[in-house]
Design a protein around this motif. Structure first.
Motif, mmCIF file in Angstrom:
data_model
loop_
_atom_site.group_PDB
_atom_site.id
_atom_site.type_symbol
_atom_site.label_atom_id
_atom_site.label_comp_id
_atom_site.label_asym_id
_atom_site.label_seq_id
_atom_site.Cartn_x
_atom_site.Cartn_y
_atom_site.Cartn_z
ATOM 1 N N THR A 133 0.851 -1.187 0.000
ATOM 2 C CA THR A 133 0.000 0.000 0.000
ATOM 3 C C THR A 133 0.886 1.237 0.000
ATOM 4 O O THR A 133 1.712 1.412 0.902
ATOM 5 N N LYS A 192 -2.498 -3.477 -9.965
ATOM 6 C CA LYS A 192 -2.600 -2.172 -9.294
ATOM 7 C C LYS A 192 -4.081 -1.846 -9.157
ATOM 8 O O LYS A 192 -4.794 -1.752 -10.153
ATOM 9 N N ASN A 193 -4.544 -1.698 -7.927
ATOM 10 C CA ASN A 193 -5.940 -1.340 -7.652
ATOM 11 C C ASN A 193 -6.920 -2.203 -8.443
ATOM 12 O O ASN A 193 -7.905 -1.721 -8.991
ATOM 13 N N GLY A 194 -6.632 -3.503 -8.527
ATOM 14 C CA GLY A 194 -7.524 -4.435 -9.201
ATOM 15 C C GLY A 194 -7.292 -4.581 -10.693
ATOM 16 O O GLY A 194 -7.891 -5.445 -11.328
ATOM 17 N N GLU A 195 -6.428 -3.774 -11.282
ATOM 18 C CA GLU A 195 -6.177 -3.813 -12.728
ATOM 19 C C GLU A 195 -4.878 -4.561 -13.024
ATOM 20 O O GLU A 195 -3.835 -4.261 -12.445
ATOM 21 N N LEU A 227 1.894 6.118 -8.152
ATOM 22 C CA LEU A 227 0.889 5.686 -7.184
ATOM 23 C C LEU A 227 0.462 6.860 -6.322
ATOM 24 O O LEU A 227 1.282 7.702 -5.945
ATOM 25 N N ASP A 257 -3.011 3.608 -2.859
ATOM 26 C CA ASP A 257 -3.066 2.655 -3.977
ATOM 27 C C ASP A 257 -2.438 1.343 -3.536
ATOM 28 O O ASP A 257 -1.488 1.329 -2.737
ATOM 29 N N VAL A 258 -2.952 0.227 -4.059
ATOM 30 C CA VAL A 258 -2.435 -1.086 -3.677
ATOM 31 C C VAL A 258 -1.870 -1.806 -4.889
ATOM 32 O O VAL A 258 -2.378 -1.687 -6.004
#
Length: 169
Positions: free
Chosen positions: A79, A108-111, A135, A139-140
């Motif tokens: 994170t 990154k953030n599900g993408e 980021l 952001d994860v």
């Protein structure tokens, strides 16, 4: 002491206090900017992950560096603590198989951003990739094993995930 000397002493003390406060602020800012981690999949032992029917998050448990504590070894998620440009690299190791590649996505953030992929029917496989990303705070980034793939790790720590802050923005 003369009045002029007293005024000059007060002025010097004031400037010294301002400078001291600025130095402390820079130290704190520098501490926030120190972000880096590196981990391998297995903390101990050995084994193969997969194949799974769906894409599966990977949790890298053998942490060798976690400066800034932005990587969570319980979830496998990094994170971003500050807005900036970060660099990530990842290596996935496996044994060749006629039906299953060795593959993982950097997410990154599900993408899905970039994939490390290697396929051969026998022998050793080692896919790798790297990316620099802008980021925002919160952001994860994590790795997700590709469905129908196999990934191996052991005490030699072949399968790894690393990242660090290049600079803040």
């Amino acid at each position: 002491m003369t009045s002029a000397q007293t005024e000059e002493l007060i002025s010097v003390k004031t400037r010294a206090n301002v400078t001291e406060n600025q130095v402390e602020a820079l130290k704190k800012e520098g501490e926030v900017k120190r972000v880096a981690f590196s981990a391998s999949l297995f903390d101990s032992g050995e084994g193969t992950f997969g194949p799974f029917n769906t894409n599966t998050p990977l949790v890298f448990r053998h942490v060798v560096a976690n400066i800034g504590n932005a990587y969570n070894p319980n979830t496998g998620v990094f994170t971003a603590p500050v807005r900036g440009t970060y660099h990530f690299e990842f290596y996935v190791f496996g044994y060749g198989h006629p039906s299953h590649p060795t593959a993982a996505w950097l997410v990154k953030n599900g993408e899905h951003i970039f994939m490390a992929f290697e396929y051969q029917t026998n022998g050793l496989t080692n896919g790798s990739n790297g990316v620099s990303l802008l980021l925002e705070v919160g952001d994860v980034v994590f790795l997700r094993q590709s469905s129908n793939s196999r990934i191996y790790d052991n005490q030699n720590h072949h399968t790894t995930f690393s990242g660090h802050l290049l600079f803040t923005m």
